[in-house]
Design a protein around this motif. Sequence first.
Motif, PDB file in Angstrom:
ATOM      1  N   LEU A   1      35.009  56.031 -79.466  1.00 54.93           N
ATOM      2  CA  LEU A   1      33.680  55.570 -79.568  1.00 54.93           C
ATOM      3  C   LEU A   1      33.733  54.087 -79.596  1.00 54.93           C
ATOM      4  CD1 LEU A   1      32.810  57.428 -82.792  1.00 54.93           C
ATOM      5  CD2 LEU A   1      31.617  57.699 -80.887  1.00 54.93           C
ATOM      6  N   GLY A   2      34.927  53.496 -79.918  1.00 50.60           N
ATOM      7  CA  GLY A   2      34.818  51.913 -79.555  1.00 50.60           C
ATOM      8  C   GLY A   2      34.987  51.641 -78.003  1.00 50.60           C
ATOM      9  N   THR A   3      35.541  52.379 -77.297  1.00 48.56           N
ATOM     10  CA  THR A   3      35.698  52.235 -75.824  1.00 48.56           C
ATOM     11  C   THR A   3      34.386  52.290 -75.092  1.00 48.56           C
ATOM     12  OG1 THR A   3      38.121  53.079 -75.679  1.00 48.56           O
ATOM     13  CG2 THR A   3      36.708  52.951 -73.747  1.00 48.56           C
ATOM     14  N   MET A   4      33.499  53.362 -75.932  1.00 55.98           N
ATOM     15  CA  MET A   4      32.311  53.681 -75.204  1.00 55.98           C
ATOM     16  C   MET A   4      31.370  52.398 -75.552  1.00 55.98           C
ATOM     17  SD  MET A   4      29.716  56.852 -76.374  1.00 55.98           S
ATOM     18  CE  MET A   4      27.903  56.610 -75.918  1.00 55.98           C
ATOM     19  N   LEU A   5      31.389  51.806 -76.719  1.00 54.32           N
ATOM     20  CA  LEU A   5      30.624  50.695 -77.161  1.00 54.32           C
ATOM     21  C   LEU A   5      31.161  49.672 -76.133  1.00 54.32           C
ATOM     22  CD1 LEU A   5      28.717  49.241 -78.979  1.00 54.32           C
ATOM     23  CD2 LEU A   5      30.592  48.911 -80.600  1.00 54.32           C
ATOM     24  N   ILE A   6      32.443  49.391 -76.117  1.00 51.84           N
ATOM     25  CA  ILE A   6      32.811  48.187 -75.215  1.00 51.84           C
ATOM     26  C   ILE A   6      32.368  48.404 -73.581  1.00 51.84           C
ATOM     27  CG2 ILE A   6      34.747  47.155 -73.963  1.00 51.84           C
ATOM     28  CD1 ILE A   6      36.214  47.600 -76.461  1.00 51.84           C
ATOM     29  N   VAL A   7      32.336  49.739 -73.055  1.00 55.96           N
ATOM     30  CA  VAL A   7      31.834  49.954 -71.770  1.00 55.96           C
ATOM     31  C   VAL A   7      30.464  49.687 -71.732  1.00 55.96           C
ATOM     32  CG1 VAL A   7      31.532  51.463 -70.028  1.00 55.96           C
ATOM     33  CG2 VAL A   7      33.662  51.416 -71.022  1.00 55.96           C
ATOM     34  N   ALA A   8      29.681  50.228 -72.864  1.00 53.26           N
ATOM     35  CA  ALA A   8      28.145  49.890 -72.759  1.00 53.26           C
ATOM     36  C   ALA A   8      27.661  48.330 -72.867  1.00 53.26           C
ATOM     37  CB  ALA A   8      27.590  50.653 -74.002  1.00 53.26           C
ATOM     38  N   LEU A   9      28.550  47.567 -73.653  1.00 56.99           N
ATOM     39  CA  LEU A   9      28.292  46.099 -73.690  1.00 56.99           C
ATOM     40  C   LEU A   9      28.719  45.517 -72.457  1.00 56.99           C
ATOM     41  CD1 LEU A   9      29.388  45.255 -77.318  1.00 56.99           C
ATOM     42  CD2 LEU A   9      27.300  45.739 -76.432  1.00 56.99           C
ATOM     43  N   SER A  10      29.867  45.905 -71.716  1.00 49.43           N
ATOM     44  CA  SER A  10      30.167  45.343 -70.368  1.00 49.43           C
ATOM     45  C   SER A  10      29.015  45.611 -69.328  1.00 49.43           C
ATOM     46  CB  SER A  10      31.408  45.668 -69.899  1.00 49.43           C
ATOM     47  OG  SER A  10      32.520  45.589 -70.988  1.00 49.43           O
ATOM     48  N   ILE A  11      28.532  46.910 -69.290  1.00 54.09           N
ATOM     49  CA  ILE A  11      27.628  47.375 -68.245  1.00 54.09           C
ATOM     50  C   ILE A  11      26.450  46.431 -68.646  1.00 54.09           C
ATOM     51  CG2 ILE A  11      26.036  49.092 -67.631  1.00 54.09           C
ATOM     52  CD1 ILE A  11      28.236  51.241 -68.201  1.00 54.09           C
ATOM     53  N   ASN A  12      25.850  46.296 -69.955  1.00 56.89           N
ATOM     54  CA  ASN A  12      24.923  45.429 -70.046  1.00 56.89           C
ATOM     55  C   ASN A  12      25.169  43.932 -69.877  1.00 56.89           C
ATOM     56  OD1 ASN A  12      23.958  43.402 -72.518  1.00 56.89           O
ATOM     57  ND2 ASN A  12      22.162  45.200 -72.321  1.00 56.89           N
ATOM     58  N   GLN A  13      26.128  43.241 -69.999  1.00 56.84           N
ATOM     59  CA  GLN A  13      26.395  42.044 -69.518  1.00 56.84           C
ATOM     60  C   GLN A  13      26.462  41.767 -67.996  1.00 56.84           C
ATOM     61  OE1 GLN A  13      26.768  39.192 -71.304  1.00 56.84           O
ATOM     62  NE2 GLN A  13      27.321  37.933 -69.531  1.00 56.84           N
ATOM     63  N   LEU A  14      27.101  42.677 -67.312  1.00 63.07           N
ATOM     64  CA  LEU A  14      26.963  42.900 -65.930  1.00 63.07           C
ATOM     65  C   LEU A  14      25.678  42.987 -65.149  1.00 63.07           C
ATOM     66  CD1 LEU A  14      30.096  44.753 -65.194  1.00 63.07           C
ATOM     67  CD2 LEU A  14      29.884  42.458 -64.958  1.00 63.07           C
ATOM     68  N   THR A  15      24.901  43.837 -65.988  1.00 64.10           N
ATOM     69  CA  THR A  15      23.744  44.338 -65.486  1.00 64.10           C
ATOM     70  C   THR A  15      22.445  43.106 -65.682  1.00 64.10           C
ATOM     71  OG1 THR A  15      23.717  46.573 -66.042  1.00 64.10           O
ATOM     72  CG2 THR A  15      21.621  45.814 -65.562  1.00 64.10           C
ATOM     73  N   THR A  16      22.929  42.379 -66.923  1.00 63.39           N
ATOM     74  CA  THR A  16      22.002  41.106 -67.066  1.00 63.39           C
ATOM     75  C   THR A  16      22.261  40.154 -66.041  1.00 63.39           C
ATOM     76  OG1 THR A  16      22.149  41.791 -69.526  1.00 63.39           O
ATOM     77  CG2 THR A  16      21.331  39.425 -68.778  1.00 63.39           C
ATOM     78  N   ARG A  17      23.675  39.896 -65.891  1.00 64.57           N
ATOM     79  CA  ARG A  17      23.940  38.840 -64.856  1.00 64.57           C
ATOM     80  C   ARG A  17      23.346  39.158 -63.338  1.00 64.57           C
ATOM     81  NH1 ARG A  17      29.978  37.334 -64.827  1.00 64.57           N
ATOM     82  NH2 ARG A  17      29.433  36.777 -66.900  1.00 64.57           N
ATOM     83  N   LEU A  18      23.457  40.530 -63.006  1.00 63.02           N
ATOM     84  CA  LEU A  18      22.830  41.041 -61.876  1.00 63.02           C
ATOM     85  C   LEU A  18      21.385  40.876 -61.654  1.00 63.02           C
ATOM     86  CD1 LEU A  18      23.287  42.298 -59.053  1.00 63.02           C
ATOM     87  CD2 LEU A  18      22.919  44.522 -60.201  1.00 63.02           C
ATOM     88  N   LYS A  19      20.641  41.048 -62.673  1.00 64.77           N
ATOM     89  CA  LYS A  19      19.111  40.760 -62.855  1.00 64.77           C
ATOM     90  C   LYS A  19      19.023  39.140 -62.627  1.00 64.77           C
ATOM     91  CE  LYS A  19      17.970  44.683 -65.994  1.00 64.77           C
ATOM     92  NZ  LYS A  19      17.243  45.051 -67.102  1.00 64.77           N
ATOM     93  N   GLN A  20      19.606  38.489 -63.410  1.00 67.95           N
ATOM     94  CA  GLN A  20      19.483  36.904 -63.279  1.00 67.95           C
ATOM     95  C   GLN A  20      19.599  36.630 -61.785  1.00 67.95           C
ATOM     96  OE1 GLN A  20      22.058  35.272 -66.215  1.00 67.95           O
ATOM     97  NE2 GLN A  20      20.561  35.842 -67.627  1.00 67.95           N
ATOM     98  N   GLU A  21      20.584  37.019 -61.246  1.00 66.64           N
ATOM     99  CA  GLU A  21      21.006  36.619 -59.856  1.00 66.64           C
ATOM    100  C   GLU A  21      20.082  37.154 -58.922  1.00 66.64           C
ATOM    101  OE1 GLU A  21      24.904  37.958 -59.004  1.00 66.64           O
ATOM    102  OE2 GLU A  21      25.827  36.262 -60.094  1.00 66.64           O
ATOM    103  N   THR A  22      19.490  38.325 -59.188  1.00 67.18           N
ATOM    104  CA  THR A  22      18.282  39.062 -58.264  1.00 67.18           C
ATOM    105  C   THR A  22      17.262  38.268 -58.347  1.00 67.18           C
ATOM    106  OG1 THR A  22      19.372  41.225 -58.705  1.00 67.18           O
ATOM    107  CG2 THR A  22      17.023  40.961 -57.553  1.00 67.18           C
ATOM    108  N   VAL A  23      16.821  37.719 -59.604  1.00 71.71           N
ATOM    109  CA  VAL A  23      15.614  36.889 -59.870  1.00 71.71           C
ATOM    110  C   VAL A  23      15.620  35.596 -59.268  1.00 71.71           C
ATOM    111  CG1 VAL A  23      14.227  35.706 -61.605  1.00 71.71           C
ATOM    112  CG2 VAL A  23      14.888  38.167 -61.897  1.00 71.71           C
ATOM    113  N   LEU A  24      17.144  34.886 -59.532  1.00 73.73           N
ATOM    114  CA  LEU A  24      17.161  33.749 -58.503  1.00 73.73           C
ATOM    115  C   LEU A  24      17.237  33.683 -57.132  1.00 73.73           C
ATOM    116  CD1 LEU A  24      17.860  30.776 -59.132  1.00 73.73           C
ATOM    117  CD2 LEU A  24      20.437  31.674 -59.147  1.00 73.73           C
ATOM    118  N   ALA A  25      17.587  34.997 -56.732  1.00 69.24           N
ATOM    119  CA  ALA A  25      17.799  35.054 -55.026  1.00 69.24           C
ATOM    120  C   ALA A  25      16.226  35.253 -54.654  1.00 69.24           C
ATOM    121  CB  ALA A  25      18.514  36.433 -54.696  1.00 69.24           C
TER     122      ALA A  25
END
Length: 509
Positions: free
Chosen positions: A94-118
Amino acid sequence: MAITFTQIFLRVRAWLGLLLLLSMATLLSFFLSPYVSFTSQAMVFVLVMTIAAYQLDRLQSIVGAVLSVLLLNFFFVPPTWTFHVEQSEHLIALGTMLIVALSINQLTTRLKQETVLAHLNEQRARQLQELAIRLAVTESVADICQLGQQGFGNAFHDRSLLVLADDDFNSKIPGAVSQQQIDGLRYCMKEAQILGAGSLRWGELDDWYIPIGKAGQIIGAVLIQAAPRDDSDGLEHAKAICSLLAQAFERLQLNVNMQTAQNEAQKQQLQSTFLSAISHDLRTPLAVMVGAASSLQSQREKLTPDQQDRLLQNIVDEANYLTSVTENTLQLVRLTHTESSLRRDWESIEEIVGAVLARIKQGSNEVRIQATVAKNLPLLRLDPVLIAQLLSNLVDNALKYSDEQVGLEVSIQRETHPALLQVTIKDRGPGIPDAEHDSIFVAYSRLAHHDQSNQRSVGLGLAVCRAIAKAHDGKLIVKNRSGGGCCFLLTLPIPELPPFNPELALTIS
């Protein structure tokens, strides 16, 4: 209010979408629980969290990650229907799953920001390219300002104001601009420095103040209201637009300076050439006139009547020559260096040609000139004095340089184009080389074989002729004839006749 309700609706719909995704993952896990392990069930929730991270904003995806872990724990981790975890491997999962989910969220947010900036950078680059292309063909300060205001309005959602550093500064500031913003614009242009939010000067302000131009050559400034302090890319984009505008203003000023320099150079060249012509071609006839007049004054008793008549004729000939040169010079200056309007009226071209030929035939040239005039020629809007001078120059020039035993042909007819009329003057003189068909219409230019003849010429007649033709929206060219000689073709437009007004005709009658 409509915008607020729309935002609320979109936000509520996103939360409902998150609940729908979690519900679908929970139901699917219930359906697969008899057939798959706990790890496979966890992968279903990881898939849902990944979808939520791409489709929803950061807060909603984080909430979705936490709820996924809690739902997986509550429904599928023994003991079920509680949040208690008995086995350590389940807790680690469960802890690993939460960490993976939050990591995916962080990476996806950064990817969205870079896409919008591009996308934003691509849009800004395309905007700069289009602005540069449009500025390259502008011909006035007003057009440059209009394009600049449109560029800033598109980039910053109509939160900008462009002003020029001229004496009429205050009158161009709209009433919505505060005194502090006016002072910021003035200080920005005075110091040639960027002011406002996030900059080194007046960084506490909420606006950007960007100068247009460089130190010592400030053209104006732009105000961008409510500018984000951390938007360095936006500030660079605004500076790039200001740079394009400054280059456009400099190009416009350079064109003005170049045109002024060219006009001054042409003026100086014209004056130099004219003085040179006067020193050579005008001084000689003046000397002849003075000599002949002095001889008549001091030695009249010693001269025979024939000698006296010859001296008087010399004075008349030289005076006529000086009159012709003076008239051509004044007309050339008036037509090429002033904005004077022609005294046009509805005239009959055959009457003008007839008057010119009648004057010339008074001498010994009556048998040499043959005129052909087409029937039913239309009236033209002409300055009769200028057209007469043009035709006189052409006919005199043709008679001067052609064989005295050969005739001269003058014809008037319609061109193949129905809106054009052509006057043709043909001679059997020495002709003009093809390479010099354009140069003979340049002021003070003379052909080599003309200089070797006994005929005097300042080189103004044909230049005046072409200037008169151009002033009447016509064209004057020269062609060589087969068998020798030249053909000068004057083409004039045939304007539309004004509509007939019976009341005006009745009043006149």
